[in-house]
Design an enzyme around this catalytic site. Structure first.
Site, PDB file in Angstrom:
ATOM      1  N   LYS A  71      -4.726 -10.274  -7.104  1.00 33.55           N
ATOM      2  CA  LYS A  71      -5.945 -10.391  -6.292  1.00 33.55           C
ATOM      3  C   LYS A  71      -7.043  -9.477  -6.830  1.00 33.55           C
ATOM      4  CE  LYS A  71      -6.457  -8.346  -2.335  1.00 33.55           C
ATOM      5  NZ  LYS A  71      -6.519  -7.817  -0.984  1.00 33.55           N
ATOM      6  N   LYS A  76       0.814  -1.218   0.000  1.00 28.95           N
ATOM      7  CA  LYS A  76       0.000   0.000   0.000  1.00 28.95           C
ATOM      8  C   LYS A  76       0.846   1.265   0.000  1.00 28.95           C
ATOM      9  CE  LYS A  76      -4.406  -1.554   1.820  1.00 28.95           C
ATOM     10  NZ  LYS A  76      -5.478  -1.335   2.779  1.00 28.95           N
ATOM     11  N   LYS A  94     -11.069  -3.921  -4.807  1.00 29.00           N
ATOM     12  CA  LYS A  94     -11.935  -2.749  -4.996  1.00 29.00           C
ATOM     13  C   LYS A  94     -11.183  -1.627  -5.667  1.00 29.00           C
ATOM     14  CE  LYS A  94     -14.035  -3.264  -0.387  1.00 29.00           C
ATOM     15  NZ  LYS A  94     -13.747  -2.888   1.005  1.00 29.00           N
TER      16      LYS A  94
HETATM   17  P1  AMP Z   1     -11.046  -5.216   2.575  1.00 24.00           P
HETATM   18  O1  AMP Z   1     -11.835  -4.921   1.367  1.00 24.00           O
HETATM   19  O2  AMP Z   1      -9.578  -5.154   2.310  1.00 24.00           O
HETATM   20  O3  AMP Z   1     -11.491  -4.485   3.794  1.00 24.00           O
HETATM   21  O4  AMP Z   1     -11.312  -6.760   2.863  1.00 24.00           O
HETATM   22  C1  AMP Z   1     -12.445  -7.252   3.564  1.00 24.00           C
HETATM   23  C2  AMP Z   1     -12.427  -8.761   3.629  1.00 24.00           C
HETATM   24  O5  AMP Z   1     -12.519  -9.318   2.316  1.00 24.00           O
HETATM   25  C3  AMP Z   1     -11.150  -9.345   4.242  1.00 24.00           C
HETATM   26  O6  AMP Z   1     -11.482 -10.461   5.016  1.00 24.00           O
HETATM   27  C4  AMP Z   1     -10.339  -9.754   3.038  1.00 24.00           C
HETATM   28  O7  AMP Z   1      -9.455 -10.794   3.324  1.00 24.00           O
HETATM   29  C5  AMP Z   1     -11.439 -10.216   2.093  1.00 24.00           C
HETATM   30  N1  AMP Z   1     -11.028 -10.086   0.688  1.00 24.00           N
HETATM   31  C6  AMP Z   1     -10.693  -8.940   0.030  1.00 24.00           C
HETATM   32  N2  AMP Z   1     -10.370  -9.189  -1.253  1.00 24.00           N
HETATM   33  C7  AMP Z   1     -10.505 -10.534  -1.422  1.00 24.00           C
HETATM   34  C8  AMP Z   1     -10.318 -11.429  -2.524  1.00 24.00           C
HETATM   35  N3  AMP Z   1      -9.931 -10.980  -3.729  1.00 24.00           N
HETATM   36  N4  AMP Z   1     -10.541 -12.746  -2.324  1.00 24.00           N
HETATM   37  C9  AMP Z   1     -10.938 -13.213  -1.124  1.00 24.00           C
HETATM   38  N5  AMP Z   1     -11.133 -12.433  -0.030  1.00 24.00           N
HETATM   39  C10 AMP Z   1     -10.923 -11.111  -0.175  1.00 24.00           C
END
Ligand code: AMP
Ligand code: TRP
Length: 344
Positions: free
Chosen positions: A202, A118, A205
């Site tokens: 990965k 990041k 968003k």
């Molecule tokens: P965040 O959007 O970074 O706050 O992530 C929220 C949750 O979604 C966390 O548990 C992440 O590990 C999960 N997550 C985010 N992106 C992915 C992805 N591409 N595949 C699986 N889990 C994800």
């Protein structure tokens, strides 16, 4: 046994930054809803303070927070069954994070790969908050003495750090087993959903290409287009997973199908072995639309009532404080800080 005497409690968090993707849904939220159905104590937190580690327009942050609540409710989280709130309403998170800043070592944080990703090339310009992000995350979890944390695979390292912080606190202050050592729950076929454009990256968003992901508020047409354009290869589907190891894009689509249909990837391959992507993709699109479109319809309805959303967060934070306040009081006592008595 690592956590004798700590009863099972689930905690997880998600940042209010942009639309939820099918990666967030399959890697995290869908499993949160399942755990809620198992009648385990479940606490889910919208981590707005974590979002603030990277610049957020103040007005947009509020909007994204409300939008995320609407998405989570639409996915099936029930505020009667789970505690759902935003992090900044419960000051214990910040208070415990400070104590943990004094427990964690700089060397530990220097190893965090999410910070490196990041912060990018110019690390000197990253916020101090971004560097300390994992200690706040440890505070989120341990403020409730949570024992299990359902997350996607990308959060594994942060969970290991949380365990290190809990152990060091217990050891330094000679309070054996005060904090549990929380275990990550990284399960299912979709712990790491990959970009639709690049099977090595990965799904995120924040990817500049909207065609790299499926958002929970995408409509029928868009979902169909995105799946149609998803990168694949010219070969038919094999009948075993081993043969997909060198085909990351194909593996990703199989995993998404498996997670959406609650099947194993092996079972999906048996169903589609020998078929080409021109056969498989429309099936995947149909399944995705069936599961995602009802969520986005519910989301839109919920978003019409921001005062309901705010009341969910407020009630959730009152419930959260009932658990977290006595724990932080004990922490301050252990650390040797003098506090005024709480008004009840
Ligand atoms: P965040 O959007 O970074 O706050 O992530 C929220 C949750 O979604 C966390 O548990 C992440 O590990 C999960 N997550 C985010 N992106 C992915 C992805 N591409 N595949 C699986 N889990 C994800
Ligand atoms: N760091 C997590 C992410 O980016 C979000 C998060 C913050 C979290 N606090 C948490 C996840 C506590 C689980 C438990 O996805």
């Amino acid at each position: 046994m690592e956590n004798p005497s700590h009863s099972k409690r689930i905690f997880s968090g998600i940042q209010p930054t942009g639309n939820l993707t099918i990666g967030n849904y399959l890697g995290a939220v869908k499993r949160w809803v399942k755990l809620q159905a198992e009648k385990i104590d479940t606490i889910y937190c919208i981590v707005d303070l974590h979002a603030a580690t990277i610049w957020q327009e103040p007005r947009e942050l509020k909007e994204s927070t409300r939008e995320l609540v609407a998405s989570l409710l639409a996915c099936g989280l029930n505020p009667e069954e789970s505690t759902l709130f935003n992090q900044s309403q419960v000051s214990v998170h910040s208070e415990l994070a400070w104590i943990f800043n004094c427990v964690a070592r700089i060397g530990w944080l220097n190893r965090m790969t999410q910070f490196k990703d990041k912060a990018g090339k110019d690390r000197e310009k990253a916020s101090v908050g971004l560097f300390a992000y994992p200690t706040l995350m440890a505070a989120d979890i341990l403020a409730y003495k949570a024992t299990h944390v359902p997350v996607g695979e990308d959060q594994k390292q942060h969970l290991e750090l949380t365990r290190d912080i809990a152990s060091k606190f217990n050891l330094d202050y000679k309070v054996r087993n005060f904090f549990p050592l929380p275990e990550p729950l990284i399960e299912g076929a979709a712990t790491r959903v990959m970009s639709l454009r690049d099977g090595q990256k990965k799904m995120s968003k924040s990817d500049p290409s909207d065609f790299s992901r499926i958002n929970l508020n995408d409509n029928n047409d868009l979902i169909n287009q995105k799946i149609k354009k998803a990168k694949t290869d010219p070969y038919p589907l094999p009948d075993s997973l081993v043969e997909l190891q060198e085909r990351p894009e194909a593996l990703n689509l199989i995993n998404i199908y498996a997670a959406l249909s609650d099947k194993t990837p092996e079972a999906v391959l048996i169903e589609f072995s020998g078929k080409t992507f021109s056969y498989f993709k429309p099936k995947l699109a149909e399944l995705t639309v069936d599961q995602i479109c009802p969520i986005s319809d519910k989301m839109k309805a919920l978003q019409k009532d921001p005062s309901y959303i705010d009341s969910v967060l407020e009630n959730g934070s009152v419930e959260a404080e009932k658990i977290a306040n006595p724990i932080i009081d004990e922490v301050y006592e252990i650390v040797g800080l003098i506090r005024k008595r709480r008004q009840h």
